[in-house]
Motif scaffolding. Structure first.
Motif, PDB file in Angstrom:
ATOM      1  N   LEU A   1      13.876 -26.781 -19.107  1.00  0.00           N
ATOM      2  CA  LEU A   1      14.232 -27.697 -20.186  1.00  0.00           C
ATOM      3  C   LEU A   1      15.697 -28.112 -20.082  1.00  0.00           C
ATOM      4  O   LEU A   1      16.039 -29.292 -20.241  1.00  0.00           O
ATOM      5  N   VAL A   2      16.573 -27.151 -19.793  1.00  0.00           N
ATOM      6  CA  VAL A   2      17.992 -27.458 -19.645  1.00  0.00           C
ATOM      7  C   VAL A   2      18.216 -28.397 -18.466  1.00  0.00           C
ATOM      8  O   VAL A   2      18.999 -29.344 -18.531  1.00  0.00           O
ATOM      9  N   GLU A   3      17.492 -28.148 -17.377  1.00  0.00           N
ATOM     10  CA  GLU A   3      17.609 -29.018 -16.208  1.00  0.00           C
ATOM     11  C   GLU A   3      17.113 -30.430 -16.529  1.00  0.00           C
ATOM     12  O   GLU A   3      17.737 -31.426 -16.131  1.00  0.00           O
ATOM     13  N   LEU A   4      16.006 -30.514 -17.260  1.00  0.00           N
ATOM     14  CA  LEU A   4      15.437 -31.807 -17.616  1.00  0.00           C
ATOM     15  C   LEU A   4      16.396 -32.596 -18.496  1.00  0.00           C
ATOM     16  O   LEU A   4      16.603 -33.799 -18.292  1.00  0.00           O
ATOM     17  N   LEU A   5      17.006 -31.921 -19.461  1.00  0.00           N
ATOM     18  CA  LEU A   5      17.882 -32.599 -20.422  1.00  0.00           C
ATOM     19  C   LEU A   5      19.321 -32.713 -19.926  1.00  0.00           C
ATOM     20  O   LEU A   5      20.118 -33.435 -20.524  1.00  0.00           O
ATOM     21  N   ARG A   6      19.637 -31.989 -18.849  1.00  0.00           N
ATOM     22  CA  ARG A   6      20.986 -32.012 -18.278  1.00  0.00           C
ATOM     23  C   ARG A   6      22.036 -31.689 -19.341  1.00  0.00           C
ATOM     24  O   ARG A   6      22.977 -32.450 -19.573  1.00  0.00           O
ATOM     25  N   VAL A   7      21.842 -30.538 -19.989  1.00  0.00           N
ATOM     26  CA  VAL A   7      22.759 -30.107 -21.039  1.00  0.00           C
ATOM     27  C   VAL A   7      24.045 -29.581 -20.401  1.00  0.00           C
ATOM     28  O   VAL A   7      24.014 -28.593 -19.673  1.00  0.00           O
ATOM     29  N   PRO A   8      25.189 -30.234 -20.629  1.00  0.00           N
ATOM     30  CA  PRO A   8      26.439 -29.736 -20.033  1.00  0.00           C
ATOM     31  C   PRO A   8      26.915 -28.472 -20.732  1.00  0.00           C
ATOM     32  O   PRO A   8      26.726 -28.300 -21.941  1.00  0.00           O
ATOM     33  N   GLY A   9      27.505 -27.583 -19.970  1.00  0.00           N
ATOM     34  CA  GLY A   9      28.082 -26.370 -20.546  1.00  0.00           C
ATOM     35  C   GLY A   9      27.068 -25.315 -20.899  1.00  0.00           C
ATOM     36  O   GLY A   9      27.375 -24.419 -21.692  1.00  0.00           O
ATOM     37  N   LEU A  10      25.879 -25.368 -20.308  1.00  0.00           N
ATOM     38  CA  LEU A  10      24.847 -24.382 -20.602  1.00  0.00           C
ATOM     39  C   LEU A  10      24.115 -24.004 -19.327  1.00  0.00           C
ATOM     40  O   LEU A  10      23.686 -24.877 -18.556  1.00  0.00           O
ATOM     41  N   ARG A  11      24.003 -22.716 -19.099  1.00  0.00           N
ATOM     42  CA  ARG A  11      23.216 -22.199 -17.973  1.00  0.00           C
ATOM     43  C   ARG A  11      22.183 -21.211 -18.514  1.00  0.00           C
ATOM     44  O   ARG A  11      22.496 -20.409 -19.403  1.00  0.00           O
ATOM     45  N   VAL A  12      20.986 -21.294 -18.019  1.00  0.00           N
ATOM     46  CA  VAL A  12      19.930 -20.364 -18.434  1.00  0.00           C
ATOM     47  C   VAL A  12      19.607 -19.445 -17.271  1.00  0.00           C
ATOM     48  O   VAL A  12      19.383 -19.899 -16.144  1.00  0.00           O
ATOM     49  N   GLU A  13      19.624 -18.164 -17.537  1.00  0.00           N
ATOM     50  CA  GLU A  13      19.226 -17.166 -16.560  1.00  0.00           C
ATOM     51  C   GLU A  13      17.924 -16.539 -17.046  1.00  0.00           C
ATOM     52  O   GLU A  13      17.938 -15.788 -18.018  1.00  0.00           O
TER      53      GLU A  13
END
Length: 273
Positions: free
Chosen positions: A259-271
């Motif tokens: 989801l983060v990759e799809l939305l290209r949320v800056p300043g956020l990484r999901v592990e």
């Protein structure tokens, strides 16, 4: 991706569950919130909590104005213990009390505090919320346990929800997420469900607790997170950027990374883990 209930954004991951806070390992402390309207019910819960601590070899204390002895423990006036709440100073007080208990041969320290008088004004609520998280961090690492009791008839409902949210375990219905401490990098965990209904509360609590930034990262242990939508992810990222950091969300929800990759949320990484 799980199906989304009507009226909710399609950009969400996880499955909604009943509010069932997970207890901490017994090697460290427990920190729970008990909201009550019946004084006798509260005293019964306090009795059980203190008896459990005493059975485990912990020293026990009871703090609250006008309370009877519980389990043979005399009540200490709130003003004698807390005074005007200074979060850091109050946490240092309990750290010293724990050290004294351990030096005396106890396995830890367990405290019941009826702290309603400390959350009557907006300034008190803000200070006590900061204290709740700081002492939660102490409990997450050491054998200090506490029950924070609030008379729901005398505390603003919105404030009470915020205060309950700062405990891994509470009995207040309708609180969608819990922002609490965990031993590890950053000391911060979020459990439950993050969606648009909790965004205002999340913003308030992040500002009040000011979670630790380590090496430019705001690490969030989200193993107990059951549901998250894209607005909440963006809110976490925005808060971290305001602190000059990257938000790192550690979660077992692999779809969150997609989801983060799809939305290209800056300043956020999901592990995903």
């Amino acid at each position: 991706m799980q199906s989304v209930p009507r009226g909710r954004t399609a950009y969400a991951v996880g499955m909604r569950t009943a509010d069932a806070p997970a207890a901490r390992p017994t090697a460290t402390g427990r920190h729970l919130c008990w909201a009550y309207a019946d004084r006798d019910e509260f005293l019964g819960q306090a009795r059980d909590f203190l008896a459990e601590g005493r059975a485990s070899g912990a020293a026990v204390r009871l703090v609250g104005d006008g309370l009877p002895d519980v389990e043979g423990v005399p009540a200490e006036p709130v003003s004698d213990v807390y005074g005007v709440v200074d979060p850091a100073a109050t946490v240092s007080y309990w750290a010293a009390a724990l050290a004294d208990a351990l030096a005396a041969g106890h396995t830890g320290l367990r405290v019941v505090g009826e702290v309603t008088p400390l959350v009557r004004s907006a300034a008190q609520i803000a200070a006590f919320a900061a204290y709740e998280h700081q002492v939660d961090r102490l409990m997450a690492r050491h054998p200090l346990s506490g029950m924070c009791a609030y008379d729901r008839r005398r505390v603003d409902p919105a404030a009470l929800s915020d205060l309950a949210s700062l405990h891994a375990v509470h009995n207040l219905p309708g609180v969608s997420f819990r922002l609490h401490a965990v031993a590890g990098s950053g000391d911060l965990a979020i459990s439950g469900e993050l969606d648009v209904t909790g965004m205002a509360a999340l913003a308030r609590l992040l500002d009040r607790v000011a979670p630790t930034v380590v090496d430019g990262e705001l690490v969030v242990d989200a193993r107990g997170l059951d549901f998250v939508d894209h607005r909440s992810l963006m809110q976490l990222a925005s808060y971290a950027r305001g602190r000059g950091a990257t938000a790192v969300l550690r979660t077992p929800l692999p779809a969150a990374a997609r989801l983060v990759e799809l939305l290209r949320v800056p300043g956020l990484r999901v592990e995903a883990r």
